[in-house]
Design a protein around this motif. Structure first.
Motif, PDB file in Angstrom:
ATOM      1  N   TRP A  98      -2.205 -63.345 -18.908  1.00  0.00           N
ATOM      2  CA  TRP A  98      -1.187 -63.265 -18.219  1.00  0.00           C
ATOM      3  C   TRP A  98       0.052 -63.762 -19.440  1.00  0.00           C
ATOM      4  O   TRP A  98      -0.348 -64.695 -19.783  1.00  0.00           O
ATOM      5  CB  TRP A  98      -0.664 -63.748 -17.118  1.00  0.00           C
ATOM      6  CG  TRP A  98      -1.366 -65.230 -17.323  1.00  0.00           C
ATOM      7  CD1 TRP A  98      -2.497 -65.649 -16.344  1.00  0.00           C
ATOM      8  CD2 TRP A  98      -0.640 -66.510 -16.676  1.00  0.00           C
ATOM      9  NE1 TRP A  98      -2.022 -66.336 -16.385  1.00  0.00           N
ATOM     10  CE2 TRP A  98      -1.358 -67.732 -16.718  1.00  0.00           C
ATOM     11  CE3 TRP A  98       0.626 -66.758 -16.827  1.00  0.00           C
ATOM     12  CZ2 TRP A  98      -0.959 -69.236 -16.865  1.00  0.00           C
ATOM     13  CZ3 TRP A  98       1.143 -68.374 -17.267  1.00  0.00           C
ATOM     14  CH2 TRP A  98       0.273 -68.881 -17.240  1.00  0.00           C
ATOM     15  N   PRO A 133       6.089 -66.582 -15.922  1.00  0.00           N
ATOM     16  CA  PRO A 133       5.091 -65.556 -15.259  1.00  0.00           C
ATOM     17  C   PRO A 133       5.072 -63.504 -15.135  1.00  0.00           C
ATOM     18  O   PRO A 133       4.918 -63.877 -13.749  1.00  0.00           O
ATOM     19  CB  PRO A 133       3.930 -66.321 -14.732  1.00  0.00           C
ATOM     20  CG  PRO A 133       4.569 -66.743 -13.797  1.00  0.00           C
ATOM     21  CD  PRO A 133       6.090 -67.497 -14.313  1.00  0.00           C
ATOM     22  N   ARG A 134       5.766 -63.199 -16.073  1.00  0.00           N
ATOM     23  CA  ARG A 134       6.506 -61.662 -15.613  1.00  0.00           C
ATOM     24  C   ARG A 134       5.519 -60.615 -15.889  1.00  0.00           C
ATOM     25  O   ARG A 134       5.668 -59.619 -14.923  1.00  0.00           O
ATOM     26  CB  ARG A 134       7.795 -61.501 -16.257  1.00  0.00           C
ATOM     27  CG  ARG A 134       9.226 -62.398 -14.864  1.00  0.00           C
ATOM     28  CD  ARG A 134       9.003 -62.167 -13.483  1.00  0.00           C
ATOM     29  NE  ARG A 134      10.224 -63.075 -13.052  1.00  0.00           N
ATOM     30  CZ  ARG A 134      11.100 -62.480 -13.227  1.00  0.00           C
ATOM     31  NH1 ARG A 134      10.914 -60.529 -13.339  1.00  0.00           N
ATOM     32  NH2 ARG A 134      12.230 -62.744 -12.751  1.00  0.00           N
ATOM     33  N   TYR A 191       1.598 -59.394 -16.266  1.00  0.00           N
ATOM     34  CA  TYR A 191       0.221 -59.884 -15.792  1.00  0.00           C
ATOM     35  C   TYR A 191      -0.575 -59.096 -15.235  1.00  0.00           C
ATOM     36  O   TYR A 191       0.082 -57.635 -14.666  1.00  0.00           O
ATOM     37  CB  TYR A 191      -0.055 -61.194 -15.251  1.00  0.00           C
ATOM     38  CG  TYR A 191       0.857 -60.694 -13.579  1.00  0.00           C
ATOM     39  CD1 TYR A 191       0.404 -59.766 -12.436  1.00  0.00           C
ATOM     40  CD2 TYR A 191       1.829 -61.179 -13.566  1.00  0.00           C
ATOM     41  CE1 TYR A 191       1.911 -59.285 -11.534  1.00  0.00           C
ATOM     42  CE2 TYR A 191       3.683 -60.883 -12.099  1.00  0.00           C
ATOM     43  CZ  TYR A 191       3.131 -59.785 -11.362  1.00  0.00           C
ATOM     44  OH  TYR A 191       2.976 -59.380 -10.741  1.00  0.00           O
ATOM     45  N   LYS A 240      -2.625 -62.520 -10.419  1.00  0.00           N
ATOM     46  CA  LYS A 240      -1.392 -63.562  -9.668  1.00  0.00           C
ATOM     47  C   LYS A 240      -0.530 -63.693  -7.977  1.00  0.00           C
ATOM     48  O   LYS A 240      -1.355 -62.439  -7.679  1.00  0.00           O
ATOM     49  CB  LYS A 240       0.770 -62.728 -10.205  1.00  0.00           C
ATOM     50  CG  LYS A 240       1.060 -63.829  -9.477  1.00  0.00           C
ATOM     51  CD  LYS A 240       2.601 -63.032 -10.406  1.00  0.00           C
ATOM     52  CE  LYS A 240       3.868 -64.175 -10.323  1.00  0.00           C
ATOM     53  NZ  LYS A 240       5.100 -64.147 -11.059  1.00  0.00           N
ATOM     54  N   ARG A 241      -0.667 -64.336  -7.360  1.00  0.00           N
ATOM     55  CA  ARG A 241      -0.887 -63.820  -5.549  1.00  0.00           C
ATOM     56  C   ARG A 241       0.279 -65.019  -5.313  1.00  0.00           C
ATOM     57  O   ARG A 241       0.666 -65.977  -6.336  1.00  0.00           O
ATOM     58  CB  ARG A 241      -2.072 -64.729  -5.896  1.00  0.00           C
ATOM     59  CG  ARG A 241      -3.535 -63.758  -5.900  1.00  0.00           C
ATOM     60  CD  ARG A 241      -3.050 -62.646  -5.188  1.00  0.00           C
ATOM     61  NE  ARG A 241      -4.394 -61.772  -4.569  1.00  0.00           N
ATOM     62  CZ  ARG A 241      -4.144 -60.882  -6.146  1.00  0.00           C
ATOM     63  NH1 ARG A 241      -2.954 -60.896  -6.937  1.00  0.00           N
ATOM     64  NH2 ARG A 241      -5.151 -59.635  -6.378  1.00  0.00           N
ATOM     65  N   TRP A 242       1.108 -65.257  -4.153  1.00  0.00           N
ATOM     66  CA  TRP A 242       1.828 -65.375  -3.901  1.00  0.00           C
ATOM     67  C   TRP A 242       1.959 -66.417  -2.204  1.00  0.00           C
ATOM     68  O   TRP A 242       1.089 -65.454  -1.713  1.00  0.00           O
ATOM     69  CB  TRP A 242       3.127 -64.599  -4.070  1.00  0.00           C
ATOM     70  CG  TRP A 242       3.736 -64.338  -4.804  1.00  0.00           C
ATOM     71  CD1 TRP A 242       4.440 -64.730  -5.647  1.00  0.00           C
ATOM     72  CD2 TRP A 242       3.493 -62.708  -5.572  1.00  0.00           C
ATOM     73  NE1 TRP A 242       5.069 -64.006  -6.758  1.00  0.00           N
ATOM     74  CE2 TRP A 242       4.012 -62.894  -6.917  1.00  0.00           C
ATOM     75  CE3 TRP A 242       2.176 -61.829  -4.893  1.00  0.00           C
ATOM     76  CZ2 TRP A 242       3.980 -62.035  -7.809  1.00  0.00           C
ATOM     77  CZ3 TRP A 242       2.514 -61.090  -5.778  1.00  0.00           C
ATOM     78  CH2 TRP A 242       2.839 -60.719  -7.323  1.00  0.00           C
ATOM     79  N   ALA A 285       3.922 -69.766  -6.150  1.00  0.00           N
ATOM     80  CA  ALA A 285       2.714 -68.494  -7.069  1.00  0.00           C
ATOM     81  C   ALA A 285       1.931 -69.013  -8.055  1.00  0.00           C
ATOM     82  O   ALA A 285       1.816 -70.171  -8.950  1.00  0.00           O
ATOM     83  CB  ALA A 285       3.098 -67.716  -8.381  1.00  0.00           C
ATOM     84  N   THR A 286       0.621 -68.257  -7.776  1.00  0.00           N
ATOM     85  CA  THR A 286      -1.039 -69.190  -8.534  1.00  0.00           C
ATOM     86  C   THR A 286      -1.445 -67.937  -8.974  1.00  0.00           C
ATOM     87  O   THR A 286      -1.071 -66.419  -8.700  1.00  0.00           O
ATOM     88  CB  THR A 286      -1.652 -69.607  -7.137  1.00  0.00           C
ATOM     89  OG1 THR A 286      -1.378 -70.053  -6.246  1.00  0.00           O
ATOM     90  CG2 THR A 286      -2.796 -69.659  -7.792  1.00  0.00           C
ATOM     91  N   MET A 287      -1.501 -68.052 -10.578  1.00  0.00           N
ATOM     92  CA  MET A 287      -2.190 -67.685 -11.451  1.00  0.00           C
ATOM     93  C   MET A 287      -3.327 -67.508 -11.569  1.00  0.00           C
ATOM     94  O   MET A 287      -3.871 -68.980 -12.160  1.00  0.00           O
ATOM     95  CB  MET A 287      -0.641 -67.746 -12.695  1.00  0.00           C
ATOM     96  CG  MET A 287       0.485 -67.664 -12.916  1.00  0.00           C
ATOM     97  SD  MET A 287       0.884 -66.590 -12.058  1.00  0.00           S
ATOM     98  CE  MET A 287       0.005 -64.646 -13.254  1.00  0.00           C
TER      99      MET A 287
END
Length: 266
Positions: free
Chosen positions: A98, A126-127, A129, A134-136, A145-147
Motif C-alpha cells: 500500500w 493510504p488510498r 493498496y 485495507k479493512r475498516w 482503517a487497518t492496513m
C-alpha cells in the motif's frame, strides 16, 4: 468511490479516472442522478442502504476485480501527473502492499496543507493498496482503517480535494460529522463528561495548530484548529443527549396487550 447525492461534482471526479481499468461507485440512498452519471462513465454501480460508512467502503472494495485499488471521494480529482505516477507505481514491482497519497485540501481557492483535524481534511492517506490490504472498523463516519502487509512508500503528486467553498460550509460539515460521531459514541455507551471533552478539545487544538503547524495557515489554520477542538465537545454533548433519550425510552412502562384491547373496545 462512495457517493450520496453527488450529481453536482461526480462527473468532474469520474472524468479523471479514465486511466483506471474499472470504476466502482457505491450509491448509498441516492435520489438524484448520481447513478446515471456514474454509468455514463462506464462505472459499475452498487446500489443500497448502508447505515455505516465502513459498510459502504467494504461493499465497494468487494466489488473491485483488480489487484490494486484506488480509493477516492466525489469531491476529489486525479490529475494527469498523478494518474501517470499511480500506473507507474503499481506496474513497477512495488516492494509493498500500500501507498500513501499526499492530499491538497482546498477551502475555496486556497490549498490548506497544514493543521487539519476532526476529519475535515488530511495531508496524506493510504488510498492506493492491494485488494486485501485495507479493512475498516464499523463506524458511521470516517471509520479507522487497518492496513495489512508492507508499506510501499508515498507518491509525490498530490490528490486534489475541493472540500468546502468557504469557512461557513466547513463549519456546517463539522456539524454533520459531529452528529454521526455522537451516534457512534452513544452506541458504544461512551457519553463521557464535559470536563473530559474540554481537555480533549484543548489537546486537539494544540495538536492541529502547533504540532501539525496550522499556525502557518494564518487565520484559516486557527479556525481549523478551533473546529477540531469543538468537534470533541459537540460530539460528546450530542452523545450524552442520545444516551439520555434512549434511557428515557427504555424506562417507559410497556403497554399490556390486554390494556390495548380494553381501550379499543371503549
Amino acid at each position: 468511490m462512495c457517493a450520496h447525492n453527488d450529481e453536482a461534482r461526480l462527473a468532474d471526479c469520474l472524468r479523471g479516472l479514465s486511466f483506471c481499468d474499472e470504476i466502482v461507485v457505491v450509491a448509498d440512498r441516492c435520489t438524484d442522478r448520481s447513478q446515471e452519471i456514474a454509468r455514463q462513465f462506464g462505472a459499475r454501480v452498487i446500489d443500497g442502504i448502508f447505515p455505516l460508512e465502513s459498510q459502504r467502503k467494504t461493499a465497494g472494495l468487494s466489488a473491485c476485480l483488480g489487484e490494486w485499488v484506488l480509493e477516492i471521494e466525489p469531491d476529489e480529482a486525479v490529475g494527469a501527473a498523478l494518474a501517470y505516477e499511480i500506473r507507474a507505481a503499481i506496474h513497477g514491482r512495488p516492494a509493498g502492499d500500500w501507498f500513501d497519497l499526499p492530499v491538497d485540501t482546498f477551502v475555496g481557492d486556497r490549498a490548506v496543507r497544514h493543521g487539519w483535524g476532526a476529519g475535515l481534511g488530511e495531508t496524506r492517506a493510504p488510498r492506493l493498496y492491494r485488494q486485501a490490504a485495507k479493512r475498516w472498523k464499523a463506524r458511521r463516519v470516517q471509520p479507522p482503517a487497518t492496513m495489512d502487509g508492507r508499506y510501499a512508500g508515498v507518491l509525490e503528486t498530490p490528490l486534489v480535494r475541493r472540500a468546502d467553498p468557504d469557512v461557513g460550509h466547513a463549519f456546517a460539515r463539522l456539524n454533520q460529522l459531529a452528529a454521526l460521531r455522537a451516534q457512534d459514541l452513544a452506541d458504544a455507551g461512551r457519553g463521557g463528561r464535559l470536563r473530559d471533552d474540554i481537555l480533549a478539545a484543548a489537546g486537539r487544538f494544540w495538536t492541529c495548530y502547533v504540532w501539525r503547524q496550522g499556525v502557518r495557515e494564518g487565520e484559516l489554520g486557527f479556525l481549523i484548529a478551533l473546529m477540531a477542538g469543538l468537534d470533541a465537545v459537540l460530539s460528546g454533548a450530542r452523545a450524552r443527549e442520545l444516551l439520555k433519550a434512549r434511557a428515557a425510552i427504555a424506562a417507559e412502562p410497556a403497554i399490556e396487550p390486554a390494556a390495548l384491547g380494553v381501550a379499543a373496545r371503549r
